[in-house]
Scaffold this motif. Structure first.
Motif, PDB file in Angstrom:
ATOM      1  N   GLU A  63       2.797  -7.170   3.867  1.00 39.22           N
ATOM      2  CA  GLU A  63       1.306  -7.089   3.403  1.00 39.22           C
ATOM      3  C   GLU A  63       1.400  -6.853   1.882  1.00 39.22           C
ATOM      4  O   GLU A  63       0.470  -7.537   1.098  1.00 39.22           O
ATOM      5  CB  GLU A  63       0.631  -5.905   4.135  1.00 39.22           C
ATOM      6  CG  GLU A  63      -1.017  -5.739   3.571  1.00 39.22           C
ATOM      7  CD  GLU A  63      -1.638  -4.997   4.751  1.00 39.22           C
ATOM      8  OE1 GLU A  63      -2.585  -4.345   4.035  1.00 39.22           O
ATOM      9  OE2 GLU A  63      -1.355  -4.901   5.681  1.00 39.22           O
ATOM     10  N   LEU A  64       2.242  -5.925   1.389  1.00 38.25           N
ATOM     11  CA  LEU A  64       1.923  -6.054  -0.379  1.00 38.25           C
ATOM     12  C   LEU A  64       2.535  -7.176  -0.905  1.00 38.25           C
ATOM     13  O   LEU A  64       2.136  -7.318  -1.948  1.00 38.25           O
ATOM     14  CB  LEU A  64       2.981  -4.656  -0.721  1.00 38.25           C
ATOM     15  CG  LEU A  64       2.199  -3.090   0.039  1.00 38.25           C
ATOM     16  CD1 LEU A  64       3.214  -2.113  -0.268  1.00 38.25           C
ATOM     17  CD2 LEU A  64       0.990  -3.069  -0.700  1.00 38.25           C
ATOM     18  N   SER A  65       3.710  -7.740  -0.439  1.00 38.13           N
ATOM     19  CA  SER A  65       4.126  -8.835  -1.075  1.00 38.13           C
ATOM     20  C   SER A  65       3.280 -10.154  -0.860  1.00 38.13           C
ATOM     21  O   SER A  65       3.235 -11.013  -1.969  1.00 38.13           O
ATOM     22  CB  SER A  65       5.591  -9.098  -1.019  1.00 38.13           C
ATOM     23  OG  SER A  65       5.624  -9.416   0.596  1.00 38.13           O
ATOM     24  N   LYS A  66       3.179 -10.582   0.023  1.00 37.72           N
ATOM     25  CA  LYS A  66       2.161 -11.632   0.402  1.00 37.72           C
ATOM     26  C   LYS A  66       0.653 -11.783   0.715  1.00 37.72           C
ATOM     27  O   LYS A  66       0.014 -12.574   0.772  1.00 37.72           O
ATOM     28  CB  LYS A  66       2.849 -12.348   1.646  1.00 37.72           C
ATOM     29  CG  LYS A  66       4.103 -12.690   1.686  1.00 37.72           C
ATOM     30  CD  LYS A  66       4.599 -13.675   2.701  1.00 37.72           C
ATOM     31  CE  LYS A  66       5.975 -14.205   2.936  1.00 37.72           C
ATOM     32  NZ  LYS A  66       6.470 -14.935   4.060  1.00 37.72           N
ATOM     33  N   GLY A  67       0.281 -10.456   0.835  1.00 34.76           N
ATOM     34  CA  GLY A  67      -0.995 -10.230   0.901  1.00 34.76           C
ATOM     35  C   GLY A  67      -1.744 -10.491   2.424  1.00 34.76           C
ATOM     36  O   GLY A  67      -2.890 -11.036   2.591  1.00 34.76           O
TER      37      GLY A  67
END
Length: 142
Positions: A63-67
């Motif tokens: 979630e933090l890296s790809k959104g």
């Protein structure tokens, strides 16, 4: 009557040596598949907790890296990744149990069996909270 000292008073009495008590026996641990995976058995909560810990960290990292939110991660092929991880962790968790090794530890400190169970429980709650928050918010956390 003889006035000689008695031999029993001059020689020490032999100590009665009782055999040492037997060591405490460990209770037999069942290694039957049905007992290990029973609702109250040692495997289900431990395996689910381990999967939840891996899943929670992976979901947050993606979630933090790809959104992508959790539902998008699942629809983008997360199911196959999860099934592979679940199979490996399940086998790795069951092998010691089939050998009769218990998962409970008597040690004190941070890295104990009880700490692992609590971390798994919190990870399960974290996954549910993450999915619910994303559902209510209508998107990712960030």
């Amino acid at each position: 009557m003889s006035l000689q000292p008695s031999t029993s008073a001059s020689q020490p009495l032999p100590k009665s040596s009782s055999p040492p008590p037997p060591p405490p026996t460990k209770p037999k641990v069942s290694t039957k598949f049905s007992d290990l995976l029973a609702f109250s058995g040692p495997a289900p909560e431990r395996i689910n907790g381990r999967l939840a810990m891996v899943g929670f960290v992976a979901a947050l990292a993606v979630e933090l890296s790809k959104g992508e939110n959790v539902l998008a991660q699942i629809s983008d092929g997360g199911v196959s990744w999860f099934l592979g991880t679940a199979a490996i962790l399940t086998l790795a968790s069951l092998v010691p149990l089939f050998k009769g090794i218990t998962a409970e530890s008597k040690s004190k400190g941070l890295m104990t069996s009880d700490a692992e169970l609590w971390n798994g429980r919190f990870a399960m709650l974290g996954l549910v909270a993450l999915a619910f928050t994303e559902f209510v918010k209508g998107g990712t956390l960030v």
